[in-house]
Write a protein that holds these residues in place. Structure first.
Motif, PDB file in Angstrom:
ATOM      1  N   THR A  34      -7.651  10.046  12.852  1.00  0.00           N
ATOM      2  CA  THR A  34      -8.111   8.924  13.622  1.00  0.00           C
ATOM      3  C   THR A  34      -7.597   7.606  13.038  1.00  0.00           C
ATOM      4  O   THR A  34      -7.939   6.587  13.449  1.00  0.00           O
ATOM      5  CB  THR A  34      -9.673   8.818  13.913  1.00  0.00           C
ATOM      6  N   ASP A  95     -12.658   4.482  18.687  1.00  0.00           N
ATOM      7  CA  ASP A  95     -11.923   5.703  18.322  1.00  0.00           C
ATOM      8  C   ASP A  95     -12.039   6.508  17.276  1.00  0.00           C
ATOM      9  O   ASP A  95     -11.137   7.567  16.830  1.00  0.00           O
ATOM     10  CB  ASP A  95     -10.451   4.768  17.794  1.00  0.00           C
ATOM     11  N   PRO A 274      -7.709   4.329  23.555  1.00  0.00           N
ATOM     12  CA  PRO A 274      -7.815   5.385  22.356  1.00  0.00           C
ATOM     13  C   PRO A 274      -8.325   6.900  22.774  1.00  0.00           C
ATOM     14  O   PRO A 274      -8.794   6.914  23.833  1.00  0.00           O
ATOM     15  CB  PRO A 274      -9.030   4.797  21.379  1.00  0.00           C
TER      16      PRO A 274
END
Length: 308
Positions: A34, A95, A274
């Motif tokens: 991430t 995200d 995202p």
């Protein structure tokens, strides 16, 4: 007009720079899946500590969660005999999912976020059509911070600064001489955060960034993300205020508000959402907890069609 909160933070930083005992130790854990930097910050004299922006591993294909990223933090905390006083979130991330509830179970600590999380809960509660079991009052968190709030981690002074623009609730935590600024700035060669999510605003982001850039130049700045700018081979998450002022490609000294807003608006229009925004927001506005389970005992992530 005097910015009292900023002056408090600046004075704290200068004191810490003059007295090494007031400077925190920071250990960063980078989750490449991430691109998230989670930080463990502690007072070397008392071993009191805080965890900032933790990551829960989530597989979007299966909907399964796991704890390997968070377990690395647990192992570090135990190996160094740290006492966790706080689990801090700079904002409700879009995200990655927060591991704060699981880390609280393992290590303790109060969960804190900016008070404007209530605004974020209202906005996204409507977008995801959350039912009445979802409280929109911030009660999922132990502490809601306001601009200028101060507290301590052991002997370390902490000043909280409200820096909205990416979201309405973004907060920077200034701990000793270190500022943990969430998604406002990235490394100087990568620029600044987007401002096109619901509740975001490029003008507000510019003003928040310029506020942060008024801190002393030697302030250590710890970021929440890095994506490796073109030509750079290593991930990075630590810089300084003076480096950002001199070299940030989007907002260095001399960039006007008008030019920044134009650049940021045009750039944001080209960005995809995202990958994990759907699960992340629904979980993080609940303080890292999954949505309330249906009558079969299972929690579900909603995906609104043609809404975002």
């Amino acid at each position: 007009m005097t910015d009292t909160s900023l002056n408090l933070a600046a004075s704290q930083i200068l004191n810490a720079l003059a007295n090494n005992e007031l400077r925190p130790v920071v250990r960063t854990f980078f989750d490449q899946a991430t691109f998230t930097a989670s930080h463990v910050v502690h007072d070397p004299s008392t071993k009191s500590a805080a965890i900032i922006d933790s990551v829960l591993d989530y597989d979007p294909a299966s909907g399964r969660t796991s704890f390997s990223s968070a377990q690395n933090i647990v192992s570090y905390v135990k190996e160094n005999d740290l006492h966790i006083e706080w689990q801090l979130e700079t904002h409700a991330h879009a995200d990655h999912l927060s591991a704060a509830p699981w880390l609280q179970e393992q290590l303790g600590g109060e969960l804190g976020i900016g008070a404007q999380i209530i605004t974020v809960q209202e906005v996204f509660g409507k977008i995801f059509n959350a039912d009445t079991r979802f409280a929109r009052d911030g009660s999922q968190f132990d502490k809601l911070f306001h601009d200028g709030n101060q507290f301590r981690i052991g002997n370390l002074n902490v000043t909280v600064l409200h820096v909205p623009g990416h979201t309405p609730a973004d907060m920077a935590f200034v701990i000793g001489d270190a500022a943990f600024i969430g998604d406002t700035l990235f490394m100087p060669d990568y620029g600044t955060a987007r401002a096109d999510f619901p509740g975001g605003n490029a003008t507000t982001l510019f003003r928040s960034i310029r506020r942060l850039l008024s801190l002393p130049g030697k302030t250590r700045v710890f970021l929440c993300h890095d994506y490796k700018a073109e030509g750079r081979d290593q991930f990075a998450w630590e810089t300084t205020i003076e480096a950002e002022r001199a070299h940030n490609i989007h907002v260095h000294d001399g960039i006007t508000e008008e030019n920044f807003v134009k650049m940021r608006t045009n750039r944001d229009a080209t960005l995809n959402l995202p990958t994990l925004i759907m699960p992340s927001v629904q979980v993080n506005i609940r303080g890292g907890h999954m949505p309330e389970p249906d009558d079969n005992g299972t929690s579900y992530i909603k995906i609104p069609v043609n809404k975002l």
